[in-house]
Design a protein around this motif. Structure first.
Motif, PDB file in Angstrom:
ATOM      1  N   ILE A 174       0.678   5.384   0.336  1.00  0.00           N
ATOM      2  CA  ILE A 174      -0.188   6.479   0.780  1.00  0.00           C
ATOM      3  C   ILE A 174      -0.001   7.670  -0.158  1.00  0.00           C
ATOM      4  O   ILE A 174       1.119   8.046  -0.487  1.00  0.00           O
ATOM      5  N   THR A 175      -1.112   8.284  -0.600  1.00  0.00           N
ATOM      6  CA  THR A 175      -1.060   9.418  -1.525  1.00  0.00           C
ATOM      7  C   THR A 175      -1.945  10.545  -1.015  1.00  0.00           C
ATOM      8  O   THR A 175      -2.714  10.374  -0.067  1.00  0.00           O
ATOM      9  N   GLY A 176      -1.849  11.693  -1.652  1.00  0.00           N
ATOM     10  CA  GLY A 176      -2.749  12.811  -1.369  1.00  0.00           C
ATOM     11  C   GLY A 176      -2.685  13.313   0.050  1.00  0.00           C
ATOM     12  O   GLY A 176      -3.710  13.388   0.713  1.00  0.00           O
ATOM     13  N   ARG A 177      -1.489  13.623   0.553  1.00  0.00           N
ATOM     14  CA  ARG A 177      -1.296  14.143   1.919  1.00  0.00           C
ATOM     15  C   ARG A 177      -1.840  13.209   2.984  1.00  0.00           C
ATOM     16  O   ARG A 177      -2.344  13.629   4.018  1.00  0.00           O
ATOM     17  N   THR A 224       0.834  -1.197   0.000  1.00  0.00           N
ATOM     18  CA  THR A 224       0.000   0.000   0.000  1.00  0.00           C
ATOM     19  C   THR A 224       0.868   1.247   0.000  1.00  0.00           C
ATOM     20  O   THR A 224       1.810   1.353   0.783  1.00  0.00           O
ATOM     21  N   THR A 256      -4.438  11.173   2.726  1.00  0.00           N
ATOM     22  CA  THR A 256      -5.893  11.007   2.729  1.00  0.00           C
ATOM     23  C   THR A 256      -6.369   9.828   1.907  1.00  0.00           C
ATOM     24  O   THR A 256      -7.522   9.429   2.012  1.00  0.00           O
ATOM     25  N   SER A 257      -5.512   9.271   1.047  1.00  0.00           N
ATOM     26  CA  SER A 257      -5.922   8.131   0.231  1.00  0.00           C
ATOM     27  C   SER A 257      -4.741   7.184   0.039  1.00  0.00           C
ATOM     28  O   SER A 257      -3.620   7.488   0.408  1.00  0.00           O
ATOM     29  N   SER A 258      -5.022   6.022  -0.539  1.00  0.00           N
ATOM     30  CA  SER A 258      -3.963   5.039  -0.751  1.00  0.00           C
ATOM     31  C   SER A 258      -4.236   4.262  -2.026  1.00  0.00           C
ATOM     32  O   SER A 258      -5.360   4.251  -2.542  1.00  0.00           O
ATOM     33  N   ARG A 259      -3.187   3.590  -2.515  1.00  0.00           N
ATOM     34  CA  ARG A 259      -3.309   2.739  -3.698  1.00  0.00           C
ATOM     35  C   ARG A 259      -2.262   1.641  -3.598  1.00  0.00           C
ATOM     36  O   ARG A 259      -1.342   1.731  -2.800  1.00  0.00           O
ATOM     37  N   LYS A 260      -2.375   0.630  -4.418  1.00  0.00           N
ATOM     38  CA  LYS A 260      -1.399  -0.453  -4.457  1.00  0.00           C
ATOM     39  C   LYS A 260      -0.188   0.004  -5.275  1.00  0.00           C
ATOM     40  O   LYS A 260      -0.333   0.642  -6.317  1.00  0.00           O
TER      41      LYS A 260
END
Length: 91
Positions: free
Chosen positions: A74-77, A72, A79-83
């Motif tokens: 973490i993106t966007g300060r 995982t 606030t969100s996550s992606r693989k």
């Protein structure tokens, strides 16, 4: 080979340069860097604020970058996550 735009001067300006692999990082640049190191293996370099010295041929080779695929990210300060899709280096 095309032209690409890069940022200069703390991000305030741009210049156009050739898309040349010797100017950038990555697996292709790593091979170029390894060939340069091998050619200059007998040259002495100074380390640690000039207090030590070693031959370039005695320096260790860089380690392969590990794969983080599927972890995982973490993106966007935060606030969100992606693989992650980073497959690492194939060394």
């Amino acid at each position: 080979m095309g032209k690409i735009r890069i940022r200069t001067g703390r991000g305030t300006g741009t210049i156009e340069v050739d898309d040349d692999p010797t100017k950038w990082s990555g697996d292709e640049y790593r091979k170029i860097q390894e060939a340069r190191k091998k050619a200059a293996s007998n040259r002495m370099v100074h380390t640690g604020r000039g207090t030590g010295s070693r031959r370039l041929g005695d320096m260790p080779d860089p380690k392969a970058r590990p794969s983080t695929e599927g972890m995982t990210r973490i993106t966007g300060r935060g606030t969100s996550s992606r693989k992650s899709t980073n497959k690492g280096t194939d060394k």
